[in-house]
Motif scaffolding. Sequence first.
Motif, mmCIF file in Angstrom:
data_model
loop_
_atom_site.group_PDB
_atom_site.id
_atom_site.type_symbol
_atom_site.label_atom_id
_atom_site.label_comp_id
_atom_site.label_asym_id
_atom_site.label_seq_id
_atom_site.Cartn_x
_atom_site.Cartn_y
_atom_site.Cartn_z
ATOM 1 N N ARG A 1 0.829 -1.208 0.000
ATOM 2 C CA ARG A 1 0.000 0.000 0.000
ATOM 3 C C ARG A 1 0.862 1.256 0.000
ATOM 4 O O ARG A 1 1.833 1.378 0.733
ATOM 5 C CB ARG A 1 -0.923 0.005 1.218
ATOM 6 C CG ARG A 1 -2.072 -0.991 1.127
ATOM 7 C CD ARG A 1 -2.859 -1.045 2.417
ATOM 8 N NE ARG A 1 -4.084 -1.840 2.277
ATOM 9 C CZ ARG A 1 -4.876 -2.163 3.288
ATOM 10 N NH1 ARG A 1 -4.578 -1.753 4.523
ATOM 11 N NH2 ARG A 1 -5.964 -2.876 3.078
ATOM 12 N N ASN B 1 -2.692 7.089 0.283
ATOM 13 C CA ASN B 1 -3.987 6.740 0.875
ATOM 14 C C ASN B 1 -4.929 7.938 0.814
ATOM 15 O O ASN B 1 -4.538 9.074 1.073
ATOM 16 C CB ASN B 1 -3.775 6.311 2.333
ATOM 17 C CG ASN B 1 -5.077 6.108 3.087
ATOM 18 O OD1 ASN B 1 -5.284 6.697 4.149
ATOM 19 N ND2 ASN B 1 -5.956 5.283 2.564
ATOM 20 N N LYS C 1 -9.121 9.006 1.979
ATOM 21 C CA LYS C 1 -10.234 8.573 2.810
ATOM 22 C C LYS C 1 -11.478 9.377 2.479
ATOM 23 O O LYS C 1 -11.406 10.511 2.003
ATOM 24 C CB LYS C 1 -9.892 8.729 4.294
ATOM 25 C CG LYS C 1 -8.734 7.854 4.764
ATOM 26 C CD LYS C 1 -8.471 8.023 6.252
ATOM 27 C CE LYS C 1 -7.330 7.127 6.707
ATOM 28 N NZ LYS C 1 -7.081 7.246 8.169
ATOM 29 N N ASN D 1 -11.563 3.751 2.599
ATOM 30 C CA ASN D 1 -10.108 3.852 2.573
ATOM 31 C C ASN D 1 -9.642 3.306 1.233
ATOM 32 O O ASN D 1 -10.037 2.185 0.848
ATOM 33 C CB ASN D 1 -9.480 3.013 3.693
ATOM 34 C CG ASN D 1 -8.972 3.875 4.837
ATOM 35 O OD1 ASN D 1 -8.161 4.765 4.614
ATOM 36 N ND2 ASN D 1 -9.461 3.616 6.040
ATOM 37 N N TRP E 1 -6.093 2.893 -1.350
ATOM 38 C CA TRP E 1 -4.639 2.998 -1.437
ATOM 39 C C TRP E 1 -4.166 2.752 -2.862
ATOM 40 O O TRP E 1 -4.657 1.840 -3.542
ATOM 41 C CB TRP E 1 -3.955 1.956 -0.548
ATOM 42 C CG TRP E 1 -4.163 2.105 0.917
ATOM 43 C CD1 TRP E 1 -3.358 2.765 1.793
ATOM 44 C CD2 TRP E 1 -5.232 1.551 1.698
ATOM 45 N NE1 TRP E 1 -3.859 2.658 3.074
ATOM 46 C CE2 TRP E 1 -5.021 1.912 3.044
ATOM 47 C CE3 TRP E 1 -6.358 0.778 1.386
ATOM 48 C CZ2 TRP E 1 -5.875 1.537 4.074
ATOM 49 C CZ3 TRP E 1 -7.221 0.402 2.399
ATOM 50 C CH2 TRP E 1 -6.977 0.784 3.725
#
Length: 564
Positions: free
Chosen positions: A369, A372, A374, A554, A556
């Motif tokens: 990952r 990121n 969100k 979430n 990634w």
Amino acid sequence: MAIWNLLWLYILILYVSNGRMEASHKVYPQFQSLSAVNIRQLHHTAFHFQPPKNWINGPMYYNGIYHIFYQYNPKGAVWGNIVWGHSISKDLINWKELEPAICPSKHFDIDGAWSGSTTILPSNKPIILYTGVDSNGIQTQNYAVPANLSDPYLRKWIKPGNNPLIDPESGVNATAFRDPSTAWWLNGRWRVLVGSERNSRGIAYLYRSRDFIHWTKAKHPFHSAPNTGMWECPDFYPVSLSSKEGLDPSYMGKHVKHVLKVSLDDARYDYYTLGTYLTNEDKYVPDNASVDGWAGLRYDYGNFYASKTFFDPAKRRRILWGWVNESDFTQDDVKKGWAGIQAIPRIVWLDTNQRQLKQWPVEELNTLRGENVKMSHQKLKKGHHIEIQGITAAQADIDVTFYIPSLDKAEEFNPTWEDAQRLCANKGSKVEGGVGPFGLLTLASKNLEEYTAVFFRVFKTSKKHVVLLCSDARSSSLENGIYKPSFAGFVDVDLADKKLSLRSLIDHSVVESFGGGGKTCITSRVYPTLAVLDNAHLYAFNKGDETIIVKNLNAWSMNKAKMN
């Protein structure tokens, strides 16, 4: 006695000819040396295991190293010249290619070294059982052992002179007798299953041995079922009733169920049952609610075949690997060099309801990952789609929980809608509903000319709600003449909290999805023409009357794994 199984998943490619599927082991001499080195780089996966060319499959854990062995044609892109390819890893994610472990060289395997499994014998000695095919098409079970146990990579394997170990005796279909399972130890004897078929009845034959060399067939099959065809790649193992922890195949404690998985050659999908191992009779009996064959439970409701599990003693888990099969490849596809790949390794355990298994990507995948992004408490009204920006949408890991404020608008479920895939085809991502369709538009082009939709629809009966998970690839590519199916499965979840979770792994030409925390899994292989590399987009969407809340999301960017 601790035994660790080497997963051996073998690759089978089907071709479409005049509208029908041809046999999986059909040899195409004119294509056996057809090069596939020019695999379309736009569609080459970044973190799914894929050979440098041609096609693949399989794992074991031995002395700190994971091994994957796979059926492989070193000379061409189709079935033929079958050897056991071999790669190694320390984390199940990054792999190094070694020389083939087994090549056809003897009279008993001159026409191919086919699928099999490995068991660790006493004194920590691995042994491979595999199917060999002679020049007459007769299938026998043979063995190979490491040439040098001090080699940490087990690069070379030898075939002792007393092969084959198991011949098809009278009454056994000698051309449908293959894929020995991982062995287990019980009451002073080893046991192994071999898949077969007779008069359309799928069969798992049981063989016993005290020394792993001399084998005797049990009087009765371990299990069989009518009208299911050839049972390939049988896999048999225990699962705990109370824990996610994996169990050694020889574990015979009280608080377990057993799993019998078979790959149906006619269907090109994997099916499993949960049941009881009657050790006194050496028979397997599925639970009343567990159905054999086409109407049964599946590990994965998409492009997924020839799977096996293995016990990982280092982390006390059972790991599942399967081949992302190309069940409707055409000869033109082979010429283009589209190669088979492996699904991401998954841990597998028994759901608390004890009616099915659950699956989840191995934790090592998380090491890839990167960036990121969100999202939380985002409303999705009817007809809306929201782009998830800030990640590489063609190479991503997305984990999202949706909240449904009200279930009152759910459509009535028709009891005749037993076939989830047909239901998804009739009520796809473009068909408006009450609660749903809502989910993700993956590998999407900017103007949505192309996308693979992964979505939920919620229905209601007088007693409960019915949840459908779809992975619909019908809009995945503008290219004509390629396989673009809609896949689907029902998700056995309680909607008391009005939440549904979805995790999708997107890897250029693969969308691997896990619904309801791993209760229902669907893998799709797709070939977009516009939604590639930096031109791929990712959206959350809703086409149902009920507003949906993206409670938590979430996402990634995924880094590239080291592959061969």
